[in-house]
Design an enzyme around this catalytic site. Structure first.
Site, PDB file in Angstrom:
ATOM      1  CG  ASP A 137      -1.823   1.025   1.238  1.00  0.00           C
ATOM      2  OD1 ASP A 137      -2.553   1.354   2.247  1.00  0.00           O
ATOM      3  OD2 ASP A 137      -2.199   1.501   0.223  1.00  0.00           O
ATOM      4  CG  ASN A 138      -0.063   3.874   1.880  1.00  0.00           C
ATOM      5  OD1 ASN A 138      -0.046   2.976   2.799  1.00  0.00           O
ATOM      6  ND2 ASN A 138      -1.141   4.488   1.851  1.00  0.00           N
TER       7      ASN A 138
ATOM      8  CD  GLU B 105      -5.454   5.252   3.007  1.00  0.00           C
ATOM      9  OE1 GLU B 105      -5.208   5.125   2.087  1.00  0.00           O
ATOM     10  OE2 GLU B 105      -4.573   5.346   4.146  1.00  0.00           O
TER      11      GLU B 105
HETATM   12  C1  LIG Z   1       1.832   5.560  13.143  1.00  0.00           C
HETATM   13  N1  LIG Z   1       1.582   4.304  12.015  1.00  0.00           N
HETATM   14  C2  LIG Z   1       1.394   3.293  12.459  1.00  0.00           C
HETATM   15  N2  LIG Z   1       1.593   2.521  11.338  1.00  0.00           N
HETATM   16  C3  LIG Z   1       1.781   3.278  10.411  1.00  0.00           C
HETATM   17  C4  LIG Z   1       1.942   2.837   8.846  1.00  0.00           C
HETATM   18  N3  LIG Z   1       0.712   3.516   8.083  1.00  0.00           N
HETATM   19  C5  LIG Z   1       1.003   4.559   7.671  1.00  0.00           C
HETATM   20  O1  LIG Z   1       2.028   5.387   8.076  1.00  0.00           O
HETATM   21  C6  LIG Z   1       0.102   5.217   6.740  1.00  0.00           C
HETATM   22  C7  LIG Z   1       0.039   6.702   6.570  1.00  0.00           C
HETATM   23  C8  LIG Z   1      -1.039   7.237   5.717  1.00  0.00           C
HETATM   24  C9  LIG Z   1      -1.054   8.880   5.434  1.00  0.00           C
HETATM   25  C10 LIG Z   1      -0.759   9.553   6.794  1.00  0.00           C
HETATM   26  C11 LIG Z   1      -0.999  10.720   6.718  1.00  0.00           C
HETATM   27  C12 LIG Z   1      -1.443  11.545   5.480  1.00  0.00           C
HETATM   28  F1  LIG Z   1      -1.414  12.821   5.505  1.00  0.00           F
HETATM   29  C13 LIG Z   1      -1.543  10.668   4.383  1.00  0.00           C
HETATM   30  C14 LIG Z   1      -1.417   9.407   4.622  1.00  0.00           C
HETATM   31  C15 LIG Z   1      -1.741   6.412   4.862  1.00  0.00           C
HETATM   32  C16 LIG Z   1      -1.690   4.821   4.846  1.00  0.00           C
HETATM   33  O2  LIG Z   1      -2.425   4.328   4.103  1.00  0.00           O
HETATM   34  C17 LIG Z   1      -0.838   4.452   5.778  1.00  0.00           C
HETATM   35  O3  LIG Z   1      -0.691   3.202   5.754  1.00  0.00           O
HETATM   36  C18 LIG Z   1       1.802   4.458  10.820  1.00  0.00           C
HETATM   37 MG   LIG Z   2      -1.704   2.155   3.955  1.00  0.00          MG
END
Ligand SMILES: Cn1cnc(CNC(=O)c2cc(-c3ccc(F)cc3)cc(O)c2O)c1
Ligand SMILES: [Mg+2]
Length: 214
Positions: free
Chosen positions: A169-170, A199
């Protein structure tokens, strides 16, 4: 004290979803995140791509890196045959506590092993702890800078077989550039990008599917 976002997301599930109905749990989370409060679940648009890859692979063993609140855990588990196993690793104990309750509400406990801990510590233990010979599918959705080191660790631990699928993902936003470079340039992988959106937003993002060639 003020509730956390995962606690509010669980509340939405308990309020709007039917116990034992994984689709209603997925829909309740998507409704909540689209209309009330954004949260970093893979979401409905990328979720449909995830569904198609899970259905195509029809995995007996799945490893998910990054459980968060259990949205993708439930989304994947609902598609698995009865004795298939989904191992999901979550570092954050608060997220893990919420995810356990979301997974239970969906009635998916039988198919899911949620492990609290660091992926780097737990990946080497998967074979012995869970009697896993090989991983049919890996869903990478944890810290983006961990995708590459953990993929290399999964390879080194002999957890992949010819045809094992990595789905990340991402890869665009927040982005995993070193991971993308690796799987797209390696002779050991056949990679394909599925263009989508972050998302619940219009921001571009996507999933990278990489088949291990052995
Ligand atoms: C704290 N933490 C614990 N697990 C994780 C791992 N996941 C991510 O970091 C993650 C972040 C974002 C996202 C965050 C901020 C923003 F402005 C845009 C997108 C989207 C996702 O789909 C993700 O999977 C982070
Ligand atoms: Mg993600």
């Amino acid at each position: 004290t003020r509730s956390t976002r995962p606690q509010r997301l669980l509340g939405a599930v308990q309020k709007s979803a039917t116990r034992g109905d994984p689709c209603s749990v997925v829909n309740a989370i998507d409704q909540f995140c689209r209309h009330t409060e954004w949260a970093m679940n893979v979401g409905d648009e990328k979720g449909c791509i995830l569904d198609s890859v899970v259905s195509e692979v029809n995995p007996a063993t799945v490893l998910e890196l990054g459980t968060y609140c259990g949205y993708s855990t439930v989304r994947i588990a609902r598609l698995l045959p009865p004795h298939a196993k989904l191992i999901t690793l979550e570092f954050n104990p608060d997220f893990a506590a919420i995810a356990r309750q979301v997974i239970a509400w969906a009635g998916m406990e039988e198919k899911v092993h949620l492990v609290e801990g660091a992926s780097g510590e737990w990946i080497p233990k998967i074979k012995e702890q869970f009697g896993v010979k090989a991983l049919d599918l890996v869903f990478l959705d944890h810290w983006k800078d961990q995708y590459l080191p953990d993929t290399k660790l999964i390879e080194e631990c002999g957890l992949l077989r010819k045809g094992s699928v990595l789905l990340a993902d991402n890869v665009i936003f927040p982005g995993a550039p070193q991971y993308l470079e690796y799987v797209r340039s390696s002779q050991q992988y056949e990679s394909q990008y599925f263009k989508s959106h972050l998302e619940y937003t219009k921001v571009e993002d996507g999933l990278e599917k990489s088949v291990f060639l052995g």
